[in-house]
Design an enzyme around this catalytic site. Structure first.
Site, PDB file in Angstrom:
ATOM      1  N   LYS A  53      36.277  31.105  37.935  1.00 28.82           N
ATOM      2  CA  LYS A  53      37.510  31.741  37.450  1.00 28.82           C
ATOM      3  C   LYS A  53      38.109  30.916  36.305  1.00 28.82           C
ATOM      4  CE  LYS A  53      38.499  33.991  41.869  1.00 28.82           C
ATOM      5  NZ  LYS A  53      39.215  34.030  43.140  1.00 28.82           N
ATOM      6  N   GLN A  97      43.512  30.568  46.283  1.00 28.54           N
ATOM      7  CA  GLN A  97      42.173  30.936  46.733  1.00 28.54           C
ATOM      8  C   GLN A  97      42.125  31.020  48.259  1.00 28.54           C
ATOM      9  OE1 GLN A  97      39.685  31.882  44.778  1.00 28.54           O
ATOM     10  NE2 GLN A  97      38.211  32.123  46.432  1.00 28.54           N
ATOM     11  N   ASP A 120      46.490  38.559  42.112  1.00 30.17           N
ATOM     12  CA  ASP A 120      45.547  39.077  43.111  1.00 30.17           C
ATOM     13  C   ASP A 120      45.994  40.443  43.628  1.00 30.17           C
ATOM     14  OD1 ASP A 120      43.214  37.621  43.777  1.00 30.17           O
ATOM     15  OD2 ASP A 120      44.397  36.039  44.705  1.00 30.17           O
TER      16      ASP A 120
HETATM   17  N1  GUN Z   1      38.578  34.714  48.282  1.00 30.22           N
HETATM   18  C1  GUN Z   1      37.605  35.652  48.234  1.00 30.22           C
HETATM   19  N2  GUN Z   1      37.944  36.644  47.380  1.00 30.22           N
HETATM   20  C2  GUN Z   1      39.166  36.325  46.894  1.00 30.22           C
HETATM   21  C3  GUN Z   1      40.028  36.956  45.962  1.00 30.22           C
HETATM   22  O1  GUN Z   1      39.767  38.030  45.401  1.00 30.22           O
HETATM   23  N3  GUN Z   1      41.207  36.299  45.716  1.00 30.22           N
HETATM   24  C4  GUN Z   1      41.524  35.123  46.321  1.00 30.22           C
HETATM   25  N4  GUN Z   1      42.698  34.562  46.023  1.00 30.22           N
HETATM   26  N5  GUN Z   1      40.735  34.519  47.187  1.00 30.22           N
HETATM   27  C5  GUN Z   1      39.565  35.115  47.459  1.00 30.22           C
END
Ligand code: GUN
Length: 291
Positions: A53, A97, A120
Protein backbone atom coordinates in the site's frame (compact mmCIF):
# COMPACT_ATOMS: atom_id res chain seq x y z
CA UNK A 1 -15.49 -22.85 -23.06
CA UNK A 2 -12.42 -21.26 -21.62
CA UNK A 3 -13.11 -18.10 -19.70
CA UNK A 4 -11.55 -14.76 -20.45
CA UNK A 5 -9.22 -13.94 -17.59
CA UNK A 6 -9.76 -10.52 -16.01
CA UNK A 7 -6.30 -9.04 -15.52
CA UNK A 8 -6.55 -7.20 -12.20
CA UNK A 9 -2.90 -6.26 -12.28
CA UNK A 10 -3.22 -4.41 -15.59
CA UNK A 11 -6.46 -2.71 -14.57
CA UNK A 12 -4.94 -1.68 -11.23
CA UNK A 13 -2.01 -0.13 -13.11
CA UNK A 14 -4.50 1.91 -15.17
CA UNK A 15 -6.35 3.07 -12.04
CA UNK A 16 -3.06 3.91 -10.34
CA UNK A 17 -1.95 6.00 -13.27
CA UNK A 18 -5.32 7.84 -13.20
CA UNK A 19 -4.66 8.40 -9.48
CA UNK A 20 -1.19 9.79 -10.21
CA UNK A 21 -2.76 12.34 -12.56
CA UNK A 22 -5.41 13.26 -9.97
CA UNK A 23 -2.72 13.61 -7.26
CA UNK A 24 -0.77 15.93 -9.56
CA UNK A 25 -3.86 18.07 -10.13
CA UNK A 26 -4.45 18.35 -6.38
CA UNK A 27 -0.80 19.28 -5.79
CA UNK A 28 -1.12 22.00 -8.44
CA UNK A 29 -4.00 23.35 -6.33
CA UNK A 30 -1.72 23.41 -3.28
CA UNK A 31 -2.91 20.19 -1.67
CA UNK A 32 -0.59 17.23 -1.19
CA UNK A 33 -2.74 14.13 -0.67
CA UNK A 34 -1.62 12.02 2.24
CA UNK A 35 -2.46 8.66 3.81
CA UNK A 36 -1.55 7.47 7.31
CA UNK A 37 -1.20 3.71 7.63
CA UNK A 38 -1.31 2.25 11.14
CA UNK A 39 -0.18 -1.29 11.86
CA UNK A 40 -0.07 -2.98 15.25
CA UNK A 41 2.21 -5.99 15.70
CA UNK A 42 4.21 -8.03 13.25
CA UNK A 43 1.76 -10.25 11.40
CA UNK A 44 3.82 -11.13 8.29
CA UNK A 45 0.88 -11.00 5.84
CA UNK A 46 -0.18 -7.59 7.18
CA UNK A 47 3.39 -6.32 6.83
CA UNK A 48 3.40 -7.31 3.15
CA UNK A 49 0.00 -5.71 2.51
CA UNK A 50 1.06 -2.49 4.24
CA UNK A 51 4.36 -2.34 2.34
CA UNK A 52 2.47 -2.74 -0.96
CA UNK A 53 0.00 0.00 0.00
CA UNK A 54 2.80 2.41 0.92
CA UNK A 55 4.71 1.66 -2.28
CA UNK A 56 1.61 2.28 -4.39
CA UNK A 57 1.02 5.61 -2.63
CA UNK A 58 4.56 6.73 -3.30
CA UNK A 59 4.31 5.76 -6.98
CA UNK A 60 1.10 7.79 -7.34
CA UNK A 61 2.47 10.90 -5.59
CA UNK A 62 0.46 10.40 -2.39
CA UNK A 63 2.45 10.99 0.80
CA UNK A 64 2.18 8.07 3.17
CA UNK A 65 3.16 7.95 6.80
CA UNK A 66 3.69 4.61 8.45
CA UNK A 67 2.77 4.19 12.12
CA UNK A 68 4.19 0.90 13.26
CA UNK A 69 3.08 0.05 16.81
CA UNK A 70 4.29 -2.83 19.00
CA UNK A 71 2.05 -5.90 19.36
CA UNK A 72 1.44 -5.10 23.04
CA UNK A 73 0.24 -1.53 22.34
CA UNK A 74 -2.86 -0.90 24.46
CA UNK A 75 -6.22 -0.04 22.95
CA UNK A 76 -6.00 3.38 24.65
CA UNK A 77 -2.61 4.12 23.07
CA UNK A 78 -3.90 3.13 19.63
CA UNK A 79 -6.98 5.32 20.10
CA UNK A 80 -4.71 8.25 21.00
CA UNK A 81 -2.69 7.74 17.79
CA UNK A 82 -5.93 7.79 15.80
CA UNK A 83 -7.13 10.91 17.61
CA UNK A 84 -3.87 12.69 16.69
CA UNK A 85 -4.26 11.63 13.04
CA UNK A 86 -7.91 12.75 13.06
CA UNK A 87 -6.75 16.20 14.17
CA UNK A 88 -3.79 16.43 11.77
CA UNK A 89 -4.97 18.63 8.88
CA UNK A 90 -2.32 17.39 6.38
CA UNK A 91 -3.57 13.78 6.80
CA UNK A 92 -6.49 13.02 4.47
CA UNK A 93 -6.82 9.27 4.89
CA UNK A 94 -6.32 6.90 7.83
CA UNK A 95 -6.06 3.15 7.44
CA UNK A 96 -5.68 0.78 10.39
CA UNK A 97 -4.51 -2.55 9.04
CA UNK A 98 -6.59 -5.53 10.18
CA UNK A 99 -6.49 -7.90 11.93
CA UNK A 100 -5.59 -6.15 15.17
CA UNK A 101 -4.20 -8.09 18.16
CA UNK A 102 -6.91 -9.86 20.17
CA UNK A 103 -6.71 -7.54 23.18
CA UNK A 104 -7.86 -4.61 21.01
CA UNK A 105 -11.52 -4.08 20.10
CA UNK A 106 -11.35 -3.58 16.32
CA UNK A 107 -14.88 -2.24 16.16
CA UNK A 108 -14.09 0.52 18.66
CA UNK A 109 -10.90 1.42 16.79
CA UNK A 110 -12.58 1.62 13.37
CA UNK A 111 -15.36 3.79 14.81
CA UNK A 112 -12.72 6.16 16.24
CA UNK A 113 -11.45 7.10 12.77
CA UNK A 114 -12.93 10.39 11.53
CA UNK A 115 -15.52 9.28 8.94
CA UNK A 116 -14.24 11.77 6.35
CA UNK A 117 -10.74 10.21 6.65
CA UNK A 118 -12.01 6.60 6.69
CA UNK A 119 -10.51 5.49 3.37
CA UNK A 120 -11.40 1.85 4.14
CA UNK A 121 -15.07 2.81 4.29
CA UNK A 122 -15.56 0.69 7.44
CA UNK A 123 -16.94 3.40 9.76
CA UNK A 124 -20.65 3.04 10.48
CA UNK A 125 -21.34 6.47 8.97
CA UNK A 126 -19.84 5.39 5.63
CA UNK A 127 -21.44 1.93 5.88
CA UNK A 128 -24.79 3.65 6.54
CA UNK A 129 -24.42 6.01 3.59
CA UNK A 130 -23.71 3.03 1.34
CA UNK A 131 -26.70 1.13 2.75
CA UNK A 132 -28.90 4.14 1.95
CA UNK A 133 -27.62 4.16 -1.64
CA UNK A 134 -25.67 7.39 -1.21
CA UNK A 135 -22.06 6.18 -0.90
CA UNK A 136 -19.16 8.41 0.15
CA UNK A 137 -16.06 6.32 0.95
CA UNK A 138 -16.68 2.73 -0.16
CA UNK A 139 -14.67 -0.33 1.02
CA UNK A 140 -11.81 -0.82 -1.42
CA UNK A 141 -12.26 -4.47 -2.42
CA UNK A 142 -15.91 -4.27 -3.49
CA UNK A 143 -15.22 -0.91 -5.16
CA UNK A 144 -12.44 -2.63 -7.10
CA UNK A 145 -14.77 -5.45 -8.14
CA UNK A 146 -17.28 -2.91 -9.54
CA UNK A 147 -14.47 -1.34 -11.53
CA UNK A 148 -13.46 -4.78 -12.86
CA UNK A 149 -17.01 -5.50 -14.04
CA UNK A 150 -17.11 -2.13 -15.81
CA UNK A 151 -13.76 -2.85 -17.45
CA UNK A 152 -15.15 -5.96 -19.17
CA UNK A 153 -18.36 -4.20 -20.18
CA UNK A 154 -20.56 -6.17 -17.76
CA UNK A 155 -23.40 -4.16 -16.27
CA UNK A 156 -25.00 -5.64 -13.14
CA UNK A 157 -28.36 -4.16 -14.23
CA UNK A 158 -31.07 -6.88 -14.05
CA UNK A 159 -28.40 -9.55 -13.54
CA UNK A 160 -28.53 -12.06 -10.71
CA UNK A 161 -25.48 -11.58 -8.50
CA UNK A 162 -24.68 -14.20 -5.88
CA UNK A 163 -22.16 -13.39 -3.18
CA UNK A 164 -20.70 -16.12 -1.03
CA UNK A 165 -19.55 -14.51 2.22
CA UNK A 166 -21.21 -11.80 4.28
CA UNK A 167 -18.34 -9.89 5.91
CA UNK A 168 -18.49 -6.17 6.63
CA UNK A 169 -15.30 -5.72 4.57
CA UNK A 170 -16.40 -7.46 1.37
CA UNK A 171 -19.68 -9.40 1.23
CA UNK A 172 -22.13 -6.85 2.62
CA UNK A 173 -20.76 -3.74 0.86
CA UNK A 174 -20.42 -5.81 -2.34
CA UNK A 175 -24.11 -6.69 -2.13
CA UNK A 176 -25.09 -3.06 -1.60
CA UNK A 177 -23.02 -1.84 -4.55
CA UNK A 178 -24.47 -4.50 -6.86
CA UNK A 179 -27.99 -3.78 -5.62
CA UNK A 180 -27.46 -0.09 -6.29
CA UNK A 181 -26.26 -0.98 -9.79
CA UNK A 182 -29.56 -2.76 -10.50
CA UNK A 183 -28.68 -6.39 -9.76
CA UNK A 184 -30.87 -8.91 -7.99
CA UNK A 185 -28.64 -9.97 -5.13
CA UNK A 186 -28.39 -13.17 -3.11
CA UNK A 187 -25.98 -13.29 -0.17
CA UNK A 188 -24.91 -16.76 0.95
CA UNK A 189 -22.94 -17.62 4.06
CA UNK A 190 -21.30 -20.62 5.67
CA UNK A 191 -24.72 -21.87 6.87
CA UNK A 192 -26.44 -21.71 3.46
CA UNK A 193 -28.10 -25.02 2.56
CA UNK A 194 -27.42 -26.40 -0.94
CA UNK A 195 -24.96 -23.65 -1.78
CA UNK A 196 -24.54 -24.95 -5.34
CA UNK A 197 -28.25 -24.39 -6.00
CA UNK A 198 -27.71 -20.67 -5.35
CA UNK A 199 -24.33 -20.27 -7.03
CA UNK A 200 -25.62 -21.95 -10.22
CA UNK A 201 -28.18 -19.13 -10.57
CA UNK A 202 -25.49 -16.47 -10.64
CA UNK A 203 -24.80 -14.34 -13.68
CA UNK A 204 -22.19 -12.68 -11.46
CA UNK A 205 -20.66 -14.90 -8.77
CA UNK A 206 -18.50 -13.29 -6.08
CA UNK A 207 -16.56 -15.64 -3.79
CA UNK A 208 -15.50 -14.02 -0.53
CA UNK A 209 -15.50 -16.76 2.08
CA UNK A 210 -11.80 -17.11 2.85
CA UNK A 211 -11.73 -20.87 2.23
CA UNK A 212 -9.42 -22.32 -0.42
CA UNK A 213 -11.23 -23.67 -3.51
CA UNK A 214 -14.61 -23.54 -1.73
CA UNK A 215 -16.38 -23.18 -5.09
CA UNK A 216 -15.73 -25.22 -8.22
CA UNK A 217 -16.82 -25.41 -11.85
CA UNK A 218 -19.87 -27.55 -11.06
CA UNK A 219 -21.21 -24.71 -8.95
CA UNK A 220 -20.89 -22.14 -11.75
CA UNK A 221 -23.56 -21.27 -14.33
CA UNK A 222 -22.22 -21.53 -17.89
CA UNK A 223 -21.26 -18.07 -19.13
CA UNK A 224 -21.12 -16.49 -15.65
CA UNK A 225 -18.66 -13.86 -14.47
CA UNK A 226 -16.68 -15.32 -11.57
CA UNK A 227 -14.95 -12.91 -9.19
CA UNK A 228 -12.63 -14.54 -6.66
CA UNK A 229 -11.87 -12.31 -3.68
CA UNK A 230 -10.17 -15.07 -1.66
CA UNK A 231 -6.46 -15.00 -0.90
CA UNK A 232 -5.54 -18.22 0.90
CA UNK A 233 -2.19 -19.89 1.30
CA UNK A 234 -2.31 -23.52 0.08
CA UNK A 235 -0.44 -26.41 1.73
CA UNK A 236 2.35 -25.94 -0.86
CA UNK A 237 2.73 -22.30 0.23
CA UNK A 238 1.19 -20.96 -3.00
CA UNK A 239 -1.68 -18.45 -3.02
CA UNK A 240 -5.07 -19.86 -3.96
CA UNK A 241 -8.47 -18.25 -4.17
CA UNK A 242 -11.88 -19.32 -2.89
CA UNK A 243 -12.60 -20.75 -6.35
CA UNK A 244 -11.04 -23.78 -7.99
CA UNK A 245 -9.75 -21.78 -10.95
CA UNK A 246 -9.05 -24.71 -13.29
CA UNK A 247 -12.56 -26.20 -13.15
CA UNK A 248 -14.38 -22.84 -13.01
CA UNK A 249 -12.54 -21.41 -16.02
CA UNK A 250 -14.00 -24.13 -18.26
CA UNK A 251 -17.56 -23.01 -17.40
CA UNK A 252 -17.39 -19.25 -16.81
CA UNK A 253 -17.22 -16.55 -19.47
CA UNK A 254 -14.95 -14.31 -17.35
CA UNK A 255 -12.91 -15.15 -14.28
CA UNK A 256 -10.41 -13.40 -12.01
CA UNK A 257 -7.16 -15.20 -11.18
CA UNK A 258 -5.46 -15.41 -7.75
CA UNK A 259 -2.98 -13.80 -7.51
CA UNK A 260 -3.28 -10.93 -10.00
CA UNK A 261 -7.05 -10.49 -9.84
CA UNK A 262 -8.96 -8.60 -7.17
CA UNK A 263 -5.94 -8.11 -4.84
CA UNK A 264 -4.19 -5.38 -6.88
CA UNK A 265 -7.53 -3.60 -7.35
CA UNK A 266 -7.97 -3.26 -3.58
CA UNK A 267 -4.79 -1.23 -3.38
CA UNK A 268 -5.67 0.86 -6.44
CA UNK A 269 -9.05 1.77 -4.93
CA UNK A 270 -7.36 2.74 -1.66
CA UNK A 271 -5.41 5.37 -3.60
CA UNK A 272 -8.62 6.49 -5.27
CA UNK A 273 -10.41 6.79 -1.89
CA UNK A 274 -7.49 8.76 -0.45
CA UNK A 275 -7.72 11.21 -3.35
CA UNK A 276 -11.49 11.46 -2.86
CA UNK A 277 -10.94 12.23 0.84
CA UNK A 278 -8.27 14.82 0.00
CA UNK A 279 -10.40 16.45 -2.72
CA UNK A 280 -13.35 16.64 -0.33
CA UNK A 281 -11.32 18.95 1.94
CA UNK A 282 -11.37 21.43 -0.97
CA UNK A 283 -15.12 21.00 -1.20
CA UNK A 284 -14.54 19.01 -4.38
CA UNK A 285 -16.38 15.71 -4.76
CA UNK A 286 -16.26 15.68 -8.58
CA UNK A 287 -13.73 12.85 -8.69
CA UNK A 288 -15.41 10.83 -5.96
CA UNK A 289 -15.96 7.14 -6.53
CA UNK A 290 -19.67 6.58 -6.96
CA UNK A 291 -19.91 3.31 -8.79
N1 GUN B 1 -6.87 -6.51 6.15
C1 GUN B 1 -7.26 -7.27 5.10
N2 GUN B 1 -7.92 -6.51 4.19
C2 GUN B 1 -7.96 -5.26 4.69
C3 GUN B 1 -8.49 -4.04 4.20
O1 GUN B 1 -9.09 -3.93 3.12
N3 GUN B 1 -8.30 -2.95 5.01
C4 GUN B 1 -7.65 -3.03 6.21
N4 GUN B 1 -7.53 -1.92 6.93
N5 GUN B 1 -7.15 -4.15 6.68
C5 GUN B 1 -7.29 -5.25 5.92
Amino acid sequence: MSAQIIDGKALAATVQSECATRAQTLRARGLTPSLAVVIVGEDPASQVYVRNKIRACEAAGIISTHHCLAADTSEGELLRVIEDLNRAAPVHGILVQLPLPKHINSHKVLEAIAPEKDVDGFHRENAGLLAQGNPRLVPCTPAGVMRMLASIGVSPWAQHAVIVGASNIVGKPMALLLLRAGATVTICNSKTRDLAHHTRQADILVAAVGKPKYLNGEMVKPGAVVIDVGINRGSDGKLVGDVDFESARTVAAHITPVPGGVGPMTIAMLLSNTLDAAAATLGDSSGAQRS
